[in-house]
Enzyme design. Structure first.
Site, PDB file in Angstrom:
ATOM      1  N   LYS A 173       0.865  -1.172   0.000  1.00  0.00           N
ATOM      2  CA  LYS A 173       0.000   0.000   0.000  1.00  0.00           C
ATOM      3  C   LYS A 173       0.907   1.230   0.000  1.00  0.00           C
ATOM      4  O   LYS A 173       1.405   1.646   1.042  1.00  0.00           O
ATOM      5  CB  LYS A 173      -0.909  -0.086   1.229  1.00  0.00           C
ATOM      6  CG  LYS A 173      -1.501   1.159   1.772  1.00  0.00           C
ATOM      7  CD  LYS A 173      -2.563   1.789   0.934  1.00  0.00           C
ATOM      8  CE  LYS A 173      -2.924   3.122   1.540  1.00  0.00           C
ATOM      9  NZ  LYS A 173      -1.981   4.204   1.155  1.00  0.00           N
ATOM     10  N   GLU A 248       8.571   1.677  11.215  1.00  0.00           N
ATOM     11  CA  GLU A 248       9.604   2.702  11.026  1.00  0.00           C
ATOM     12  C   GLU A 248       8.862   4.034  11.038  1.00  0.00           C
ATOM     13  O   GLU A 248       8.074   4.312  10.139  1.00  0.00           O
ATOM     14  CB  GLU A 248      10.306   2.523   9.675  1.00  0.00           C
ATOM     15  CG  GLU A 248      10.994   1.188   9.493  1.00  0.00           C
ATOM     16  CD  GLU A 248      12.166   0.992  10.410  1.00  0.00           C
ATOM     17  OE1 GLU A 248      12.681   1.988  10.951  1.00  0.00           O
ATOM     18  OE2 GLU A 248      12.561  -0.163  10.613  1.00  0.00           O
ATOM     19  N   CYS A 282      13.054  11.272   7.131  1.00  0.00           N
ATOM     20  CA  CYS A 282      12.883  10.982   8.558  1.00  0.00           C
ATOM     21  C   CYS A 282      14.183  11.168   9.325  1.00  0.00           C
ATOM     22  O   CYS A 282      14.164  11.375  10.537  1.00  0.00           O
ATOM     23  CB  CYS A 282      12.351   9.565   8.726  1.00  0.00           C
ATOM     24  SG  CYS A 282      13.365   8.351   7.866  1.00  0.00           S
ATOM     25  N   GLU A 379       7.663  16.538  15.337  1.00  0.00           N
ATOM     26  CA  GLU A 379       8.239  16.399  14.001  1.00  0.00           C
ATOM     27  C   GLU A 379       7.530  17.353  13.038  1.00  0.00           C
ATOM     28  O   GLU A 379       6.325  17.251  12.842  1.00  0.00           O
ATOM     29  CB  GLU A 379       8.085  14.948  13.522  1.00  0.00           C
ATOM     30  CG  GLU A 379       8.805  14.682  12.219  1.00  0.00           C
ATOM     31  CD  GLU A 379       8.547  13.282  11.664  1.00  0.00           C
ATOM     32  OE1 GLU A 379       7.390  12.825  11.705  1.00  0.00           O
ATOM     33  OE2 GLU A 379       9.516  12.660  11.184  1.00  0.00           O
TER      34      GLU A 379
HETATM   35  P1  NAD Z   1       1.423   8.483   7.271  1.00  0.00           P
HETATM   36  O1  NAD Z   1       1.538   7.766   8.553  1.00  0.00           O
HETATM   37  O2  NAD Z   1       0.413   9.530   7.134  1.00  0.00           O
HETATM   38  O3  NAD Z   1       1.163   7.469   6.070  1.00  0.00           O
HETATM   39  C1  NAD Z   1       2.037   6.399   5.780  1.00  0.00           C
HETATM   40  C2  NAD Z   1       1.264   5.310   5.068  1.00  0.00           C
HETATM   41  O4  NAD Z   1       0.302   4.779   5.969  1.00  0.00           O
HETATM   42  C3  NAD Z   1       0.491   5.794   3.837  1.00  0.00           C
HETATM   43  O5  NAD Z   1       0.575   4.816   2.834  1.00  0.00           O
HETATM   44  C4  NAD Z   1      -0.926   5.908   4.370  1.00  0.00           C
HETATM   45  O6  NAD Z   1      -1.916   5.775   3.380  1.00  0.00           O
HETATM   46  C5  NAD Z   1      -0.965   4.734   5.325  1.00  0.00           C
HETATM   47  N1  NAD Z   1      -2.020   4.800   6.351  1.00  0.00           N
HETATM   48  C6  NAD Z   1      -2.603   5.896   6.873  1.00  0.00           C
HETATM   49  N2  NAD Z   1      -3.534   5.540   7.787  1.00  0.00           N
HETATM   50  C7  NAD Z   1      -3.521   4.188   7.851  1.00  0.00           C
HETATM   51  C8  NAD Z   1      -4.229   3.223   8.615  1.00  0.00           C
HETATM   52  N3  NAD Z   1      -5.156   3.572   9.510  1.00  0.00           N
HETATM   53  N4  NAD Z   1      -3.959   1.911   8.414  1.00  0.00           N
HETATM   54  C9  NAD Z   1      -3.022   1.533   7.528  1.00  0.00           C
HETATM   55  N5  NAD Z   1      -2.321   2.403   6.769  1.00  0.00           N
HETATM   56  C10 NAD Z   1      -2.559   3.713   6.938  1.00  0.00           C
HETATM   57  O7  NAD Z   1       2.898   9.050   6.981  1.00  0.00           O
HETATM   58  P2  NAD Z   1       3.327  10.005   5.781  1.00  0.00           P
HETATM   59  O8  NAD Z   1       2.829  11.369   6.093  1.00  0.00           O
HETATM   60  O9  NAD Z   1       3.004   9.352   4.492  1.00  0.00           O
HETATM   61  O10 NAD Z   1       4.927   9.970   5.913  1.00  0.00           O
HETATM   62  C11 NAD Z   1       5.669  10.846   6.688  1.00  0.00           C
HETATM   63  C12 NAD Z   1       6.082  10.176   7.984  1.00  0.00           C
HETATM   64  O11 NAD Z   1       6.836   9.014   7.693  1.00  0.00           O
HETATM   65  C13 NAD Z   1       6.986  11.039   8.839  1.00  0.00           C
HETATM   66  O12 NAD Z   1       6.573  10.926  10.174  1.00  0.00           O
HETATM   67  C14 NAD Z   1       8.359  10.415   8.662  1.00  0.00           C
HETATM   68  O13 NAD Z   1       9.250  10.613   9.728  1.00  0.00           O
HETATM   69  C15 NAD Z   1       7.991   8.979   8.521  1.00  0.00           C
HETATM   70  N6  NAD Z   1       9.059   8.230   7.875  1.00  0.00           N
HETATM   71  C16 NAD Z   1       9.781   7.359   8.622  1.00  0.00           C
HETATM   72  C17 NAD Z   1      10.825   6.655   8.045  1.00  0.00           C
HETATM   73  C18 NAD Z   1      11.639   5.689   8.846  1.00  0.00           C
HETATM   74  O14 NAD Z   1      12.325   4.879   8.230  1.00  0.00           O
HETATM   75  N7  NAD Z   1      11.596   5.724  10.151  1.00  0.00           N
HETATM   76  C19 NAD Z   1      11.113   6.830   6.682  1.00  0.00           C
HETATM   77  C20 NAD Z   1      10.349   7.734   5.956  1.00  0.00           C
HETATM   78  C21 NAD Z   1       9.304   8.422   6.558  1.00  0.00           C
END
Ligand code: NAD
Length: 476
Positions: A173, A248, A282, A379
């Site tokens: 997804k 992550e 991140c 963040e």
């Molecule tokens: P997000 O949590 O909004 O979304 C991430 C994914 O989760 C998307 O595909 C989204 O559609 C899905 N999602 C949302 N709600 C869900 C649910 N209830 N059930 C299942 N899936 C769901 O994050 P974002 O805004 O896309 O990304 C930014 C965040 O990602 C930042 O916090 C960043 O730090 C983090 N990030 C972490 C790493 C790492 O390796 N630690 C790497 C990249 C980004």
């Protein structure tokens, strides 16, 4: 306008409800393609396909799976330019970044796990009176991988590569905000020889398909990269249904600059760790702590360099700062400028939306903020850093560890004894000394505290996607 499709059982498939959501080009603010607004039934179709494909896929040899992963890596390379431009347009990142980071790394992720699976063997232990013990690793079944928008194809492949290599089938997804390159990737899967149902991709809103994907009885593990808030929902769902999960999540990473550092190197890398990908990595070092004796000099040098950053059309080769990913995300970042001011922050540069169409924010440096304030605790995930002078090592370590996050940290000093002492004291999954974002894919990747659960990378990911059995032979 292009309609992105789901990929189920080897076929590009429209959402069952026929509904789509808008996909924006962040650098213009205009809709340029449509994303399936998938719902439960689409997720169920994908899970059923992954389940049906699992018995045959798990019996394939490691060599067969490695060959397919290598073909996928090469197919990305064959279509390199298209992927580079698509990633940049979909996300708003400078084309230089997708050309040098996102797309090459996507091929590398697939190739790396093609190599790694061939070396992945169960360990053996033999001690007198304990028998002859050996371990066998097995694929666990259909798994779900959920990825974010900041490094779209890079993180999509980072998750599916070890899952597929270890013999699992996958429902992936990608983020609804940046679906394009995952969609392009699915168009290559049949050509690479990936059997139908082995990889399925569901596009759409997380909250509409997420519960089904993370609670369904046929899904055995969930691997997630995204925000801590979503990670907590996934942990609750997957945990309650007895699935393995790996998370992550977010970061608020410290970048500690001691006076005895290599000033020019620390400055130039700090510019990258502050503003690369518009600060939407991140691992970006969004809290910069500078030893007081060089504080003013470092600050002035950073301001000069920040002023010179070329913001512009992400598709132009000379652009260094593109757009942030979406309007809601831009507004969230902008809201922090008021918060910072109310907290007593002094915005030295930036602090506003850029005067052009699209979602552009001026790279921003803020000083005079306490470590415990919201700007330094939450963040922001944009081109925004705070700078703070420090006097003592103990004090800066305490500030570095003062957030709920623990993803990464950087330490700049020529004194390696001090560097190692400080690195050990920082609560995070990785600490870089005199560098940033240097990544050997064999090392564990992930966060402590609210930044993560579990580790990806190397054999850590292969073990996550496997079940292990201990066979013990009495050799007395
Ligand atoms: P997000 O949590 O909004 O979304 C991430 C994914 O989760 C998307 O595909 C989204 O559609 C899905 N999602 C949302 N709600 C869900 C649910 N209830 N059930 C299942 N899936 C769901 O994050 P974002 O805004 O896309 O990304 C930014 C965040 O990602 C930042 O916090 C960043 O730090 C983090 N990030 C972490 C790493 C790492 O390796 N630690 C790497 C990249 C980004």
């Amino acid at each position: 306008m292009e309609k992105i499709q789901n990929f189920i059982n080897g076929e590009l498939t429209p959402p069952r409800n026929g509904k789509y959501i808008d996909n924006y080009n962040p650098s213009t603010g205009e809709v340029y393609s449509l994303v399936p607004d998938s719902e439960e039934q689409d997720a169920l179709d994908a899970i059923a396909a992954a389940k049906a494909a699992f018995p045959a896929w798990k019996k394939t040899t490691k060599e067969e799976r490695a060959t397919i992963l290598r073909k996928l890596a090469n197919l990305i390379r064959d279509n390199f330019e298209e992927f580079v431009i698509a990633e940049s347009r979909d996300n708003g990142k400078p084309v230089k970044v997708s050309e040098h980071v996102d797309i090459p790394r996507s091929s590398k992720n697939l190739e790396y796990y093609a190599d790694e699976i061939l070396k992945f063997e169960g360990e053996k232990f033999s001690d007198e009176g304990m028998g002859e013990n050996y371990l066998e690793y097995y694929p666990i079944g259909p798994v779900v991988s959920i990825s974010p928008w900041n490094l779209p194809l890079y993180l999509f492949t980072w998750k599916i590569a070890p899952a597929l290599a270890a013999g699992n089938t996958v429902v992936a997804k990608p983020s609804e905000v940046t679906p394009m390159t995952a969609y392009m990737f699915t168009k290559l899967c049949n050509e690479a020889g990936l059997p139908p149902g082995v990889l399925n991709v569901i596009h759409g809103l997380g909250h509409k398909v997420g519960d089904t994907l993370t609670t369904h009885k046929d899904i055995k593990a969930v691997s997630f990269t995204g925000s801590t808030a979503t990670g907590k929902v996934i942990a609750k769902n997957a945990g309650a249904h007895m699935k393995k999960y790996s998370l992550e999540m977010g970061g608020k990473n410290p970048n500690i600059i001691f006076a005895d550092c290599d000033f020019d190197e620390a400055l130039s890398v700090t510019m990258r760790s502050s503003f690369a990908n518009q600060g939407q990595i991140c691992l970006c070092g969004s809290r910069i702590f500078i030893e007081r004796s060089i504080y003013e000099k470092f600050k002035e040098a950073m301001l000069v360099k920040t002023k010179k950053l070329r913001q512009g059309d992400p598709l132009e080769a000379s652009t260094q700062q593109g757009a942030v990913v979406s309007e809601p995300h831009m507004n969230k970042i902008i809201s922090f400028f008021d918060i910072a001011k109310k907290e007593g922050g002094n915005i030295l540069i930036g602090g506003k939306r850029a005067d052009r169409p699209g979602y552009f924010i001026e790279p921003t440096i803020i000083e005079n903020l306490d470590s415990s304030c919201r700007t330094n605790q939450e963040e922001i995930f944009g081109p925004v850093v705070t700078i703070t002078p420090f006097d003592k090592e103990d004090e800066v370590v305490e500030w570095a560890n003062s957030t709920e996050y623990g993803l990464s940290g950087s330490v700049w000093t020529k004194d390696l004894t001090k560097a190692k002492r400080v690195a050990s004291a920082i609560d995070s999954g990785v600490v870089w000394v005199n560098t940033w974002l240097m990544r050997d894919l064999r090392t564990p990747f992930g966060g402590m505290k609210e930044s993560g659960r579990g580790r990806e990378g190397g054999t850590y990911a292969l073990k996550f996607y496997s079940d292990v059995k201990n066979i013990c032979i009495n050799n007395n």
